[in-house]
Design a protein around this motif. Structure first.
Motif, PDB file in Angstrom:
ATOM      1  N   THR A  82     -31.866   6.574 -24.780  1.00 38.38           N
ATOM      2  CA  THR A  82     -32.205   6.095 -26.123  1.00 38.38           C
ATOM      3  C   THR A  82     -33.573   5.420 -26.074  1.00 38.38           C
ATOM      4  O   THR A  82     -33.722   4.371 -25.435  1.00 38.38           O
ATOM      5  CB  THR A  82     -31.155   5.088 -26.622  1.00 38.38           C
ATOM      6  N   PRO A  83     -34.579   5.997 -26.707  1.00 39.64           N
ATOM      7  CA  PRO A  83     -35.920   5.378 -26.675  1.00 39.64           C
ATOM      8  C   PRO A  83     -35.901   3.978 -27.271  1.00 39.64           C
ATOM      9  O   PRO A  83     -35.325   3.744 -28.331  1.00 39.64           O
ATOM     10  CB  PRO A  83     -36.771   6.326 -27.527  1.00 39.64           C
ATOM     11  N   ILE A  84     -36.497   3.047 -26.541  1.00 37.88           N
ATOM     12  CA  ILE A  84     -36.590   1.662 -27.004  1.00 37.88           C
ATOM     13  C   ILE A  84     -38.044   1.407 -27.377  1.00 37.88           C
ATOM     14  O   ILE A  84     -38.937   1.433 -26.522  1.00 37.88           O
ATOM     15  CB  ILE A  84     -36.119   0.691 -25.909  1.00 37.88           C
ATOM     16  N   ALA A  85     -38.278   1.182 -28.649  1.00 41.81           N
ATOM     17  CA  ALA A  85     -39.633   1.076 -29.179  1.00 41.81           C
ATOM     18  C   ALA A  85     -40.333  -0.174 -28.660  1.00 41.81           C
ATOM     19  O   ALA A  85     -39.683  -1.140 -28.246  1.00 41.81           O
ATOM     20  CB  ALA A  85     -39.594   1.071 -30.711  1.00 41.81           C
ATOM     21  N   PRO A  86     -41.669  -0.190 -28.682  1.00 41.19           N
ATOM     22  CA  PRO A  86     -42.424  -1.390 -28.295  1.00 41.19           C
ATOM     23  C   PRO A  86     -42.062  -2.571 -29.193  1.00 41.19           C
ATOM     24  O   PRO A  86     -41.800  -2.416 -30.388  1.00 41.19           O
ATOM     25  CB  PRO A  86     -43.882  -0.961 -28.489  1.00 41.19           C
ATOM     26  N   PHE A  87     -42.024  -3.739 -28.597  1.00 41.01           N
ATOM     27  CA  PHE A  87     -41.755  -5.003 -29.300  1.00 41.01           C
ATOM     28  C   PHE A  87     -40.477  -4.911 -30.144  1.00 41.01           C
ATOM     29  O   PHE A  87     -40.451  -5.295 -31.322  1.00 41.01           O
ATOM     30  CB  PHE A  87     -42.952  -5.394 -30.170  1.00 41.01           C
ATOM     31  N   ALA A  88     -39.420  -4.391 -29.483  1.00 38.04           N
ATOM     32  CA  ALA A  88     -38.139  -4.244 -30.177  1.00 38.04           C
ATOM     33  C   ALA A  88     -37.003  -4.597 -29.226  1.00 38.04           C
ATOM     34  O   ALA A  88     -37.158  -4.587 -28.001  1.00 38.04           O
ATOM     35  CB  ALA A  88     -37.969  -2.816 -30.695  1.00 38.04           C
ATOM     36  N   THR A  89     -35.853  -4.930 -29.815  1.00 41.54           N
ATOM     37  CA  THR A  89     -34.651  -5.232 -29.044  1.00 41.54           C
ATOM     38  C   THR A  89     -33.565  -4.217 -29.402  1.00 41.54           C
ATOM     39  O   THR A  89     -33.330  -3.952 -30.584  1.00 41.54           O
ATOM     40  CB  THR A  89     -34.153  -6.654 -29.343  1.00 41.54           C
ATOM     41  N   THR A  90     -32.949  -3.661 -28.385  1.00 42.15           N
ATOM     42  CA  THR A  90     -31.927  -2.622 -28.592  1.00 42.15           C
ATOM     43  C   THR A  90     -30.660  -2.955 -27.816  1.00 42.15           C
ATOM     44  O   THR A  90     -30.729  -3.396 -26.662  1.00 42.15           O
ATOM     45  CB  THR A  90     -32.455  -1.242 -28.133  1.00 42.15           C
ATOM     46  N   LYS A  91     -29.513  -2.741 -28.461  1.00 39.36           N
ATOM     47  CA  LYS A  91     -28.225  -2.908 -27.802  1.00 39.36           C
ATOM     48  C   LYS A  91     -27.587  -1.539 -27.596  1.00 39.36           C
ATOM     49  O   LYS A  91     -27.599  -0.698 -28.502  1.00 39.36           O
ATOM     50  CB  LYS A  91     -27.291  -3.800 -28.630  1.00 39.36           C
ATOM     51  N   ILE A  92     -27.021  -1.340 -26.423  1.00 41.09           N
ATOM     52  CA  ILE A  92     -26.356  -0.084 -26.093  1.00 41.09           C
ATOM     53  C   ILE A  92     -24.957  -0.408 -25.581  1.00 41.09           C
ATOM     54  O   ILE A  92     -24.803  -1.168 -24.629  1.00 41.09           O
ATOM     55  CB  ILE A  92     -27.134   0.703 -25.031  1.00 41.09           C
ATOM     56  N   VAL A  93     -23.944   0.159 -26.203  1.00 40.18           N
ATOM     57  CA  VAL A  93     -22.556  -0.049 -25.788  1.00 40.18           C
ATOM     58  C   VAL A  93     -22.135   1.119 -24.899  1.00 40.18           C
ATOM     59  O   VAL A  93     -22.308   2.288 -25.267  1.00 40.18           O
ATOM     60  CB  VAL A  93     -21.623  -0.161 -27.004  1.00 40.18           C
ATOM     61  N   GLY A  94     -21.619   0.809 -23.729  1.00 42.73           N
ATOM     62  CA  GLY A  94     -21.205   1.846 -22.791  1.00 42.73           C
ATOM     63  C   GLY A  94     -19.860   1.542 -22.166  1.00 42.73           C
ATOM     64  O   GLY A  94     -19.360   0.413 -22.230  1.00 42.73           O
ATOM     65  N   ALA A  95     -19.275   2.563 -21.555  1.00 44.58           N
ATOM     66  CA  ALA A  95     -17.986   2.394 -20.874  1.00 44.58           C
ATOM     67  C   ALA A  95     -17.740   3.584 -19.969  1.00 44.58           C
ATOM     68  O   ALA A  95     -18.249   4.680 -20.208  1.00 44.58           O
ATOM     69  CB  ALA A  95     -16.845   2.265 -21.880  1.00 44.58           C
ATOM     70  N   PHE A  96     -16.975   3.365 -18.905  1.00 37.72           N
ATOM     71  CA  PHE A  96     -16.459   4.466 -18.106  1.00 37.72           C
ATOM     72  C   PHE A  96     -15.127   4.067 -17.497  1.00 37.72           C
ATOM     73  O   PHE A  96     -14.804   2.891 -17.390  1.00 37.72           O
ATOM     74  CB  PHE A  96     -17.446   4.941 -17.021  1.00 37.72           C
ATOM     75  N   ASN A  97     -14.355   5.069 -17.141  1.00 33.51           N
ATOM     76  CA  ASN A  97     -13.030   4.846 -16.587  1.00 33.51           C
ATOM     77  C   ASN A  97     -13.089   4.828 -15.062  1.00 33.51           C
ATOM     78  O   ASN A  97     -13.681   5.718 -14.442  1.00 33.51           O
ATOM     79  CB  ASN A  97     -12.055   5.936 -17.041  1.00 33.51           C
ATOM     80  N   LEU A  98     -12.456   3.828 -14.475  1.00 29.49           N
ATOM     81  CA  LEU A  98     -12.419   3.734 -13.022  1.00 29.49           C
ATOM     82  C   LEU A  98     -11.514   4.820 -12.446  1.00 29.49           C
ATOM     83  O   LEU A  98     -10.568   5.269 -13.088  1.00 29.49           O
ATOM     84  CB  LEU A  98     -11.879   2.358 -12.606  1.00 29.49           C
ATOM     85  N   PRO A  99     -11.778   5.250 -11.218  1.00 28.11           N
ATOM     86  CA  PRO A  99     -10.859   6.179 -10.551  1.00 28.11           C
ATOM     87  C   PRO A  99      -9.465   5.565 -10.435  1.00 28.11           C
ATOM     88  O   PRO A  99      -9.306   4.345 -10.399  1.00 28.11           O
ATOM     89  CB  PRO A  99     -11.503   6.370  -9.165  1.00 28.11           C
ATOM     90  N   LEU A 100      -8.445   6.427 -10.362  1.00 23.09           N
ATOM     91  CA  LEU A 100      -7.072   5.949 -10.260  1.00 23.09           C
ATOM     92  C   LEU A 100      -6.749   5.361  -8.896  1.00 23.09           C
ATOM     93  O   LEU A 100      -5.754   4.664  -8.728  1.00 23.09           O
ATOM     94  CB  LEU A 100      -6.097   7.090 -10.561  1.00 23.09           C
ATOM     95  N   LEU A 101      -7.588   5.657  -7.903  1.00 25.50           N
ATOM     96  CA  LEU A 101      -7.370   5.164  -6.544  1.00 25.50           C
ATOM     97  C   LEU A 101      -8.642   4.488  -6.054  1.00 25.50           C
ATOM     98  O   LEU A 101      -9.697   5.120  -5.974  1.00 25.50           O
ATOM     99  CB  LEU A 101      -6.994   6.325  -5.620  1.00 25.50           C
TER     100      LEU A 101
END
Length: 328
Positions: A243-262
Motif C-alpha cells: 500500500t503506497p504511503i504518501a509523503p507527509f502522511a500517516t497510514t494504518k494497515i490492519v493485518g493478521a495470519f493464522n499460526l500453524p497448528l503445531l
C-alpha cells in the motif's frame, strides 16, 4: 514364503496429540501360515537429537572442526500382547492398544540442526527373530507449565522512529508502530496486529513487511564435554502490504495470519535441555532511496494449555507419513 504376510498400524489419520493425552490404535497382523510362540508388541518412543559442527582454534595458526551434539529421551513404553495358547493361525489378527503420553513433552520439531520425534512401532517376533515391523510417526504438541520468562502484555504497543537522509541533503523522519491486543497465543490461533506508519519525508513508501520469526537455541557438547550453544532463526510467516504511503502522511494497515497448528512452546526447559524456542513479530519498512530501514520487534509467546480430554487433538493436513521397516 514368510510366515508373516504383513503387519499394519491403524491410528487416527491427520491427528495432533496433545502432551498428556492418549494414543489409541490397533495392530493388524496377517499370517500366511500358523505361527508358534509369537511375540507381538507395540512401542511408543519419543526422543530428541541435535548436532552441528564448530570451528575451533580459528585465532591460532591452525583450526579444525569439532562436532557438538546432545540427545534426550522423552518416552519409551512397550506393550506385549498376550497370545492364547502361544500360537496364531493363518489369517488376520487385531490387537488393540493405547498409551498415555507424559504431560511434559516438547513439540514435534525438525530442522537441519536438530529434531524431536515420536513414533509408534509394532513388531512380530518368532524364535528370537524379527519377522516384521512397522513404524508410524506422531505429531505431538507440547504444553506450557505456566512459567513464562517474558510475561504476556495486553494490550501491547511498540514503536520505532528513524531520521533518514535522501537526495543528498534532504532529511526527514519515519516512525513505525505495531499495536496488538495481546502477544500470547496458542498454536492455530489468529495473530492480529495494526501497523501505523508516519512518513515525514517527501518520498513515497511502497512496502511494509510483517513477519513472524522463530529463534531456536540448541545446547550441545564437544567430545571433551565442553558446553556449546548455537542459535538458528527462521521466518515462519510473512505478510507484505503493498500500500503506497504518501509523503507527509500517516497510514494504518490492519493485518493478521493464522499460526500453524503445531508449534514449540516458548521457553523450553521441557525440551530436555537440548533446545529452547523464542518468537518475535518483526515489522519492517524498507527505504531503498536512503539505503536504510525502520524496524520494530514485538516478543510473541506461544503457549499450549494442558489437555482437558483423553483424545487426540486438532486435525492437520499432511500428517507425518509412516515409514515401513520390515524384516523377513
Amino acid at each position: 514364503m514368510s510366515v508373516v504376510k504383513s503387519i499394519e498400524l491403524l491410528l487416527p489419520k491427520d491427528a495432533i496429540y496433545l502432551a498428556g493425552s492418549s494414543v489409541k490404535g490397533q495392530v493388524v497382523l496377517t499370517l500366511n501360515s500358523t505361527l508358534v510362540n509369537p511375540v507381538v508388541k507395540v512401542e511408543l518412543v519419543g526422543r530428541g537429537y541435535v548436532e552441528w559442527k564448530e570451528e575451533t582454534g580459528a585465532s591460532r595458526d591452525y583450526s579444525r572442526d569439532v562436532i557438538c551434539n546432545n540427545k534426550a529421551d522423552y518416552v519409551h513404553k512397550t506393550k506385549t500382547f498376550p497370545v492364547k495358547d502361544n500360537w496364531l493361525s493363518a489369517g488376520s489378527h487385531i490387537f488393540d492398544f493405547h498409551f498415555n503420553l507424559p504431560p511434559r513433552l516438547p513439540s514435534t520439531f525438525s530442522s537441519r540442526t536438530g529434531h524431536v520425534s515420536y513414533f509408534i512401532q509394532a513388531s512380530c517376533m518368532g524364535r528370537e527373530h524379527v519377522l516384521a515391523k512397522r513404524r508410524m510417526y506422531l505429531l505431538v504438541q507440547g504444553t506450557s507449565d505456566g512459567h513464562q520468562e517474558s510475561p504476556a502484555q495486553n494490550p501491547l504497543l511498540v514503536e520505532a522512529e528513524r531520521k533518514v537522509s535522501y537526495n543528498c541533503c534532504s532529511q526527514g523522519t519515519i516512525s513505525l508502530q505495531i499495536q496488538m491486543e495481546k502477544n500470547s497465543f496458542v498454536p492455530g490461533e489468529k495473530v492480529a496486529f495494526t501497523t501505523e506508519i508516519n512518513n515525514q519525508t517527501s518520498k513515497c513508501i511502497k512496502t511494509v513487511v510483517v513477519a513472524l520469526y522463530g529463534h531456536v537455541q540448541y545446547e550441545g557438547f564437544t567430545p571433551k564435554a565442553e558446553r556449546r550453544l548455537r542459535v538458528d532463526s527462521s521466518e515462519l510467516l510473512r505478510q507484505e502490504a503493498n500500500t503506497p504511503i504518501a509523503p507527509f502522511a500517516t497510514t494504518k494497515i490492519v493485518g493478521a495470519f493464522n499460526l500453524p497448528l503445531l508449534l514449540s512452546v516458548s521457553g523450553g526447559a521441557r525440551d530436555g535441555g537440548i533446545m529452547t524456542t523464542h518468537y518475535e513479530l518483526v515489522g519492517t519498512v524498507h527505504l531503498p532511496w536512503s539505503l536504510s530501514s525502520v524496524k520494530v520487534t514485538v516478543p510473541i509467546i506461544i503457549t499450549s494449555a494442558p489437555r482437558d480430554s483423553s483424545s487426540c487433538q486438532l486435525p492437520e493436513a499432511g500428517v507425518v507419513p509412516e515409514s515401513p521397516e520390515r524384516q523377513n
